[in-house]
Design an enzyme around this catalytic site. Structure first.
Site, PDB file in Angstrom:
ATOM      1  N   PRO A 147      24.336   7.205  25.516  1.00 42.77           N
ATOM      2  CA  PRO A 147      23.830   6.090  26.614  1.00 42.77           C
ATOM      3  C   PRO A 147      22.799   7.557  28.038  1.00 42.77           C
ATOM      4  CG  PRO A 147      25.779   5.856  26.746  1.00 42.77           C
ATOM      5  CD  PRO A 147      25.906   6.413  25.332  1.00 42.77           C
ATOM      6  N   ASN A 148      22.063   7.603  28.864  1.00 47.62           N
ATOM      7  CA  ASN A 148      22.311   7.850  29.949  1.00 47.62           C
ATOM      8  C   ASN A 148      22.247   9.523  30.161  1.00 47.62           C
ATOM      9  OD1 ASN A 148      22.581   5.414  31.225  1.00 47.62           O
ATOM     10  ND2 ASN A 148      24.587   5.511  31.440  1.00 47.62           N
TER      11      ASN A 148
ATOM     12  N   ARG B  38      19.317  12.259  36.620  1.00 45.91           N
ATOM     13  CA  ARG B  38      20.583  12.225  37.144  1.00 45.91           C
ATOM     14  C   ARG B  38      20.903  13.133  37.258  1.00 45.91           C
ATOM     15  NH1 ARG B  38      24.143  10.941  32.052  1.00 45.91           N
ATOM     16  NH2 ARG B  38      26.279   9.484  33.508  1.00 45.91           N
TER      17      ARG B  38
ATOM     18  N   TYR C 250      25.161  17.507  36.398  1.00 53.41           N
ATOM     19  CA  TYR C 250      24.489  17.582  35.125  1.00 53.41           C
ATOM     20  C   TYR C 250      23.473  18.552  35.176  1.00 53.41           C
ATOM     21  CZ  TYR C 250      27.155  13.025  34.110  1.00 53.41           C
ATOM     22  OH  TYR C 250      28.126  12.429  34.404  1.00 53.41           O
TER      23      TYR C 250
ATOM     24  N   ASN D  40      27.135  14.287  22.120  1.00 53.44           N
ATOM     25  CA  ASN D  40      28.146  14.026  23.635  1.00 53.44           C
ATOM     26  C   ASN D  40      27.305  12.376  23.258  1.00 53.44           C
ATOM     27  OD1 ASN D  40      28.326  13.569  26.137  1.00 53.44           O
ATOM     28  ND2 ASN D  40      26.454  15.085  27.392  1.00 53.44           N
TER      29      ASN D  40
ATOM     30  N   ALA E 124      29.280   7.857  28.412  1.00 50.28           N
ATOM     31  CA  ALA E 124      30.330   7.217  28.562  1.00 50.28           C
ATOM     32  C   ALA E 124      31.095   6.425  27.374  1.00 50.28           C
ATOM     33  CB  ALA E 124      30.052   5.951  30.090  1.00 50.28           C
TER      34      ALA E 124
ATOM     35  N   GLU F  10      32.361  16.877  19.620  1.00 54.32           N
ATOM     36  CA  GLU F  10      31.834  16.213  20.780  1.00 54.32           C
ATOM     37  C   GLU F  10      31.645  17.847  22.499  1.00 54.32           C
ATOM     38  OE1 GLU F  10      35.935  13.790  21.955  1.00 54.32           O
ATOM     39  OE2 GLU F  10      34.768  13.576  24.084  1.00 54.32           O
TER      40      GLU F  10
ATOM     41  N   HIS G 119      30.812  17.704  26.393  1.00 54.53           N
ATOM     42  CA  HIS G 119      30.600  17.242  27.524  1.00 54.53           C
ATOM     43  C   HIS G 119      29.595  18.086  28.663  1.00 54.53           C
ATOM     44  CE1 HIS G 119      31.867  13.304  26.270  1.00 54.53           C
ATOM     45  NE2 HIS G 119      33.486  14.410  26.211  1.00 54.53           N
ATOM     46  N   ILE G 120      28.987  17.983  29.184  1.00 55.15           N
ATOM     47  CA  ILE G 120      27.914  18.780  30.718  1.00 55.15           C
ATOM     48  C   ILE G 120      29.371  19.086  31.516  1.00 55.15           C
ATOM     49  CG2 ILE G 120      26.369  18.986  32.020  1.00 55.15           C
ATOM     50  CD1 ILE G 120      24.210  17.488  30.323  1.00 55.15           C
TER      51      ILE G 120
ATOM     52  N   ARG H 220      37.081  14.837  37.208  1.00 55.52           N
ATOM     53  CA  ARG H 220      36.645  14.121  37.834  1.00 55.52           C
ATOM     54  C   ARG H 220      37.500  12.519  37.963  1.00 55.52           C
ATOM     55  NH1 ARG H 220      30.472  13.276  35.257  1.00 55.52           N
ATOM     56  NH2 ARG H 220      30.330  11.952  36.675  1.00 55.52           N
TER      57      ARG H 220
HETATM   58  C1  DQA Z   1      29.477  13.290  30.174  1.00 58.60           C
HETATM   59  C2  DQA Z   1      30.310  12.399  31.148  1.00 58.60           C
HETATM   60  C3  DQA Z   1      30.803  11.057  30.432  1.00 58.60           C
HETATM   61  O1  DQA Z   1      31.815  10.465  31.615  1.00 58.60           O
HETATM   62  C4  DQA Z   1      29.297  10.857  31.642  1.00 58.60           C
HETATM   63  O2  DQA Z   1      29.985   8.891  31.295  1.00 58.60           O
HETATM   64  C5  DQA Z   1      28.154  11.489  30.765  1.00 58.60           C
HETATM   65  C6  DQA Z   1      27.504  12.173  30.972  1.00 58.60           C
HETATM   66  C7  DQA Z   1      28.925  14.879  30.381  1.00 58.60           C
HETATM   67  O3  DQA Z   1      27.730  15.487  29.601  1.00 58.60           O
HETATM   68  O4  DQA Z   1      29.164  14.926  31.882  1.00 58.60           O
HETATM   69  O5  DQA Z   1      27.152  10.027  30.508  1.00 58.60           O
HETATM   70  O6  DQA Z   1      29.224  13.250  28.635  1.00 58.60           O
END
Ligand code: DQA
Length: 144
Positions: free
Chosen positions: A10-11, A18, A23, A74, A77, A98, A100-101, A107
């Site tokens: 998501p997102n 964003r 990011y 990725n 959330a 897995e 994460h950027i 955080r």
């Molecule tokens: C994320 C980190 C997550 O906490 C966040 O909800 C994202 C992006 C990252 O790539 O840093 O949507 O997965």
């Protein structure tokens, strides 16, 4: 010939627009191109999908069985909440990395826990969009 699946949750379709301070400015398309350029010389194929829907991601993980040598994921959330995605990963034999950027550990505390990490082969965190490339290199070097 190797075949990898790049999955984004998501997102992440909003990358580039964003929260660029968190990011960066690259889009998902830019990331796909980067990963493809790592794989191409080795004749590895890449399929890429993004969804904002947990169930759709679960379906794609199930369908990956027998079709891909590895998944670069990725989960956005859902990382921090989804037991269903964790169970989906556990249900297949395809290794998952897995990614994460952002450095989730720098955080909010709710981002410090991953429901998925214990069932993934590994986790790449906080190295920006390079994390996706590094995951692809891992699969290449593991000769999967
Ligand atoms: C994320 C980190 C997550 O906490 C966040 O909800 C994202 C992006 C990252 O790539 O840093 O949507 O997965």
């Amino acid at each position: 010939m190797g075949k990898l699946l790049l999955l984004n949750g998501p997102n992440l379709n909003r990358l580039g627009k964003r929260e660029p301070d968190v990011y960066g400015s690259e889009t998902l398309e830019d990331i796909e191109k980067k990963v493809r350029s790592v794989l191409e010389p080795y004749q590895y194929q890449l399929d890429s999908s993004q969804s904002n829907h947990e169930g759709e991601l679960i379906d794609w993980i199930h369908e990956a069985e027998g079709k891909y040598h590895g998944i670069i994921f990725n989960p956005g959330a859902y990382t921090h909440t989804s037991i269903a995605l964790r169970d989906a990963i556990s249900s297949i034999t395809v290794p998952v990395i897995e990614v994460h950027i952002s450095n989730v550990h720098k955080r909010e505390s709710f981002r410090h826990t991953s429901m998925l990490a214990p069932v993934c082969s590994g986790q790449i965190v906080g190295l920006g969009t390079n994390g996706y490339r590094l995951a692809a290199m891992y699969f290449l070097e593991s000769n999967l």
